[in-house]
Design a protein around this motif. Sequence first.
Motif, mmCIF file in Angstrom:
data_model
loop_
_atom_site.group_PDB
_atom_site.id
_atom_site.type_symbol
_atom_site.label_atom_id
_atom_site.label_comp_id
_atom_site.label_asym_id
_atom_site.label_seq_id
_atom_site.Cartn_x
_atom_site.Cartn_y
_atom_site.Cartn_z
ATOM 1 N N HIS A 247 -5.547 0.826 -7.805
ATOM 2 C CA HIS A 247 -5.446 2.159 -7.218
ATOM 3 C C HIS A 247 -5.834 3.152 -8.309
ATOM 4 O O HIS A 247 -5.329 3.059 -9.434
ATOM 5 N N PRO A 248 -6.699 4.109 -8.020
ATOM 6 C CA PRO A 248 -7.156 5.032 -9.072
ATOM 7 C C PRO A 248 -6.034 5.884 -9.660
ATOM 8 O O PRO A 248 -6.161 6.373 -10.783
ATOM 9 N N GLY A 249 -4.937 6.021 -8.929
ATOM 10 C CA GLY A 249 -3.850 6.851 -9.435
ATOM 11 C C GLY A 249 -2.716 6.068 -10.067
ATOM 12 O O GLY A 249 -1.686 6.658 -10.418
ATOM 13 N N VAL A 250 -2.897 4.740 -10.212
ATOM 14 C CA VAL A 250 -1.821 3.901 -10.733
ATOM 15 C C VAL A 250 -2.301 3.137 -11.962
ATOM 16 O O VAL A 250 -3.407 2.582 -11.961
ATOM 17 N N ARG A 251 -1.485 3.108 -12.981
ATOM 18 C CA ARG A 251 -1.752 2.306 -14.167
ATOM 19 C C ARG A 251 -0.718 1.200 -14.262
ATOM 20 O O ARG A 251 0.485 1.448 -14.141
ATOM 21 N N SER B 274 0.837 -1.205 0.000
ATOM 22 C CA SER B 274 0.000 0.000 0.000
ATOM 23 C C SER B 274 0.873 1.255 0.000
ATOM 24 O O SER B 274 0.550 2.248 -0.680
ATOM 25 N N GLU B 275 1.992 1.220 0.717
ATOM 26 C CA GLU B 275 2.906 2.359 0.704
ATOM 27 C C GLU B 275 3.509 2.536 -0.685
ATOM 28 O O GLU B 275 3.625 3.659 -1.189
ATOM 29 N N GLU B 276 3.861 1.425 -1.317
ATOM 30 C CA GLU B 276 4.414 1.478 -2.663
ATOM 31 C C GLU B 276 3.415 2.096 -3.642
ATOM 32 O O GLU B 276 3.779 2.919 -4.492
ATOM 33 N N ALA B 277 2.140 1.708 -3.520
ATOM 34 C CA ALA B 277 1.119 2.247 -4.417
ATOM 35 C C ALA B 277 0.994 3.761 -4.280
ATOM 36 O O ALA B 277 0.833 4.478 -5.280
ATOM 37 N N GLU B 278 1.083 4.263 -3.063
ATOM 38 C CA GLU B 278 0.967 5.709 -2.872
ATOM 39 C C GLU B 278 2.172 6.443 -3.442
ATOM 40 O O GLU B 278 2.045 7.541 -4.010
ATOM 41 N N VAL B 279 3.357 5.841 -3.300
ATOM 42 C CA VAL B 279 4.563 6.442 -3.879
ATOM 43 C C VAL B 279 4.424 6.537 -5.396
ATOM 44 O O VAL B 279 4.754 7.561 -6.012
#
Length: 310
Positions: free
Chosen positions: A253-257, A228-233
């Motif tokens: 994650h809505p901000g990750v492709r 989850s921390e990686e996804a936010e980064v």
Amino acid sequence: MDVNLRRLRLFVALAEELHFTRAAAKLFVAQQSLSRQIAELEGELGTPLLRRTSRRVELTPAGEVFLAAAHEVLDRFDRGVTEARGVGRGEQVTLRVGFVVGAALELTTHILSEFARRRPEARVELHEFGFADPLAGLAGATTDVAFIRLPSSTHGLVVTPLFTEPCVVGVSAAHPLSRRDRVRVADLLDESIAVGRTDDGVWRDFWTLAGHRGGTRPPRLVETHSQSEEAEVVAAGMACCVTPAAARRYSPHPGVRFITIEDHRGSTVAVAHRSPRPNPLVASFVDAARAVRDREPGILRTIQGAAGAV
């Protein structure tokens, strides 16, 4: 050689006390008997385990290695005695199963159910481990068997592969690569990379594409402690991350492709344990995992073809 358990316990007590008189008193044996037993143990091993002087006793390097092995043998034996007595009284026995993020993906529930069917007297304790411990408790013997991801440093482990999953790269939705469906490793070598914080160099090299860099390093590494921390980064545009294709299904994650990497080999999920002669519960768990793997080709096709999913 056939070192008996009593002799191991004598050695462990002496190694902890580093004093023959105190160790003998602690064990309620004569000091002469303790000295003889340790000398016979060293003779069987063919190497000194202790350095003795008139003032002190200390472990040799061989003694330090043997002490760790003795602790492990005695701990396993004592746990086996406790579990055997419990079974004899009709109690449940416990299997400690470690796993990293995702475990065995869609096979996990089937494997746990199959094991429960085979060993109804067993109670399963599940323990999740983060990036810091890719071996999911096996190295420290806090788990009996584990779902792990390869490649990693598996020296001393018995590993049964279950499937190999493609890899993808996670990028920010605002990243120029986010408009593409597929990339090659060469497209990623100049990118900052997010990677889990761990001492396992084999695991770390795989997820930072070290094998493609000719000895160079990424422009920047951003160490993370959890998925989850990686996804936010990644969502914040601080770095990209190389990750299993299952991230599309398990960690959206809505901000990750997530984009397919065409030329980076896949990551293998395996079930692993320490001893080449595992206890019956561990052996049953591995057999259950194999059986589920072999009877679920449809699930395997879904997992192994996941990189092409949108």
